[in-house]
Scaffold this active site. Structure first.
Site, short mmCIF file in Angstrom:
data_model
loop_
_atom_site.label_atom_id
_atom_site.label_comp_id
_atom_site.label_asym_id
_atom_site.label_seq_id
_atom_site.Cartn_x
_atom_site.Cartn_y
_atom_site.Cartn_z
NE ARG A 33 -0.82 5.89 5.64
CZ ARG A 33 0.15 5.38 4.85
NH1 ARG A 33 0.53 6.00 3.76
NH2 ARG A 33 0.72 4.22 5.17
N GLY A 111 2.91 0.87 -4.74
CA GLY A 111 2.67 -0.15 -3.72
C GLY A 111 1.67 0.31 -2.68
NE ARG A 139 7.12 -2.82 -4.36
CZ ARG A 139 6.89 -1.60 -3.90
NH1 ARG A 139 6.44 -0.65 -4.71
NH2 ARG A 139 7.11 -1.32 -2.63
CG ASP A 332 10.49 5.09 0.83
OD1 ASP A 332 10.63 3.88 0.56
OD2 ASP A 332 9.38 5.59 1.09
NE ARG A 363 13.81 2.46 -4.33
CZ ARG A 363 12.71 3.04 -3.88
NH1 ARG A 363 12.48 3.08 -2.57
NH2 ARG A 363 11.85 3.58 -4.70
NE ARG A 405 11.18 6.98 -2.50
CZ ARG A 405 10.45 8.08 -2.38
NH1 ARG A 405 11.00 9.27 -2.55
NH2 ARG A 405 9.16 8.01 -2.09
C1 S3P Z 1 4.79 3.66 2.56
C2 S3P Z 1 5.46 2.76 3.35
C3 S3P Z 1 6.79 2.23 3.00
C4 S3P Z 1 7.49 3.08 1.95
C5 S3P Z 1 6.58 3.47 0.84
C6 S3P Z 1 5.38 4.24 1.35
C7 S3P Z 1 3.44 4.08 2.99
O1 S3P Z 1 6.62 0.92 2.50
O2 S3P Z 1 8.61 2.38 1.45
O3 S3P Z 1 7.27 4.28 -0.09
O4 S3P Z 1 2.93 5.10 2.47
O5 S3P Z 1 2.85 3.41 3.85
P1 S3P Z 1 6.53 -0.32 3.52
O6 S3P Z 1 5.52 0.06 4.50
O7 S3P Z 1 6.10 -1.52 2.75
O8 S3P Z 1 7.92 -0.46 4.07
#
Ligand code: S3P
Length: 446
Positions: A33, A111, A139, A332, A363, A405
């Site tokens: 971010r 992701g 995903r 996580d 997972r 992880r």
């Molecule tokens: C994250 C949100 C989570 C987390 C990922 C990082 C983020 O995913 O599992 O490792 O930085 O917003 P989700 O928001 O899809 O659950």
């Protein structure tokens, strides 16, 4: 090179305690971010302590491909306390400063990179293509594309569900989005699109997900409304560059907290760990399990995430229940919490854990298989992960299937296994924690 890693495999020395003090890498979620908001802001954002993992490098490369100017400051910055930090500067392009990239944006394994950039690029008036590695291309992306389409973005997905993603961005209208899942990535994508949309954009979640986006938007001068599990912003206001000090990643710290608790004779001190209440589920769950954890909250500047120094020591654990409402706060950390649960008296239930199935790997299955490789029982009931305890672990060989992880959780489990163990492909830890295996070798007492 780590003394215990052969090429492509890591094995622990037999039954040694861990001791020492360490700082974990910068929080991955905050790091993504900081780069993205810095690139969209007016002015220069200095970022201290950015994650050195590959995921965050993916975000940086994509932003650079979109024309963002990101500068490494070379020398480490030294604080009066003698700590040193890497610092980088993002020279913000402002709300409309990003440029079209002729090449496809490669989000790697990340992701957060692809989903947050989908939100950003929906509001930019040019075409973009995003993709990632084989895991990322499996995903779900429709959950992000749907609300962005309802705001006016044109988005095409491979087979209607997955990356590669094609976006034709443009003028957007605000949306009141009711999300079926508690996902900070989804919430953040919609809010990032909302920055350039007309009127109000709001997201209502079934349970609170991590709130780094809301905190950082405020830190960058935006008004953000929140009530219950709903968050809203108004489009059109500029982001103003602000310095970001990235806290230590609690998701990385979790491996050390559990390792200290389960390996007899261990004691570890971690400094500067993020204790944001939307992320601290693993600390709360371990505390309920009777973990000997000492938290010393540190002073932080305005707009910064809360951090604490945490000392963890070997503990007699008891089982706990994680509720579906609490689950997003440790999403996580489920694999490493399951390792802790094998050593706890009673049956631990991690409830409402369906999202585990759509992470870097499945997972839910990966955790059960990893524990099975150590001869331990765990089972899935509906969306719940159930781990009975206490169980004696046997030595085993684990293929983490490229999931960072699972690899690190398996390494911790191997420390308490009776008999030799091997973690294959330890290099996959590079995604979030490049120094994990060498650090582990260094903490094991001779
Ligand atoms: C994250 C949100 C989570 C987390 C990922 C990082 C983020 O995913 O599992 O490792 O930085 O917003 P989700 O928001 O899809 O659950």
């Amino acid at each position: 090179m780590s003394p215990n890693s052969g090429k492509g495999a890591w094995s622990p020395p037999h039954r040694r305690p861990l001791a020492g003090e360490l700082r974990v890498p910068g929080d991955k979620s905050v790091s993504h971010r900081a780069l993205i908001f810095g690139a969209l802001a007016e002015g220069t954002t200095s970022i201290r302590g950015l994650s050195d993992g590959e995921d965050v490098q993916s975000t940086r490369r994509c932003l650079e491909q979109l024309g963002a100017h990101i500068e490494d400051c070379g020398e480490l910055v030294k604080t009066p306390a003698g700590e040193s930090w890497s610092e980088i500067r993002v020279h913000g392009a402002g709300a409309s400063g990003l440029k079209s990239s002729k090449r496809t944006l490669d989000c790697g394994n990340s992701g957060t990179t692809i989903r947050l950039l989908m939100g950003v690029l929906s509001g930019h008036p040019f075409p973009s293509r995003l993709t990632g590695d084989a895991s990322l291309r499996r995903r779900p992306m429709k959950r992000v594309a749907d609300p962005l389409r309802s705001m006016g973005a044109k988005i095409e997905l491979a087979d209607g569900e997955h990356a590669p993603v094609k976006i034709e961005g443009g003028a957007l209208r605000g949306v009141a989005y009711e999300s079926p899942v508690a996902s900070a990535q989804l919430k953040s994508a919609v809010l990032l699109a909302g920055l350039r949309a007309q009127g109000e954009t709001s997201v209502l979640e079934p349970a609170p997900s991590r709130d780094h986006t809301e905190r950082m938007l405020r830190h960058f001068g935006l008004k953000v409304g929140t009530e219950g599990h709903r968050v809203w912003i108004y489009g059109g206001a500029p982001l103003k560059a602000a310095p970001v000090r990235v806290p230590g990643d609690v998701s990385s710290a979790a491996f050390w907290l559990v390792a200290a608790c389960v390996v007899p004779g261990s004691r570890l001190k971690l400094s500067g760990v993020c204790t944001n209440p939307t992320r601290s589920g693993v600390i709360d769950a371990l505390a309920r399990m009777g973990a000997k954890l000492d938290l010393l909250q540190a002073a932080v500047g305005p707009g910064e995430e809360p951090v604490a120094d945490i000392t963890a020591a070997h503990s007699q654990l008891v089982a706990t229940e994680v509720t579906p409402q609490e689950f997003p706060k440790l999403v996580d950390e489920a694999p490493i919490l399951a390792v802790a649960a094998t050593q706890a008296r009673g049956t631990t239930r991690i409830r409402g854990a369906a999202e585990l199935r759509v992470k870097e790997s499945d997972r839910m299955e990966g955790t059960v298989k990893m524990l099975a490789a150590f001869g331990a029982e765990a089972r899935v009931e509906g969306d719940d992960l159930i781990v009975p305890g206490p169980q004696a672990l046997k030595g085993g060989t684990i293929d983490p299937k490229a999931d960072h992880r699972i690899a690190m959780a398996a390494a911790v489990a191997s420390l308490i296994a009776d008999g030799p163990s091997t973690v294959l492909d330890p290099g996959c830890a590079q995604i979030s924690y490049p120094a994990f295996f060498p650090t582990l070798d260094g903490l094991l007492q001779g």
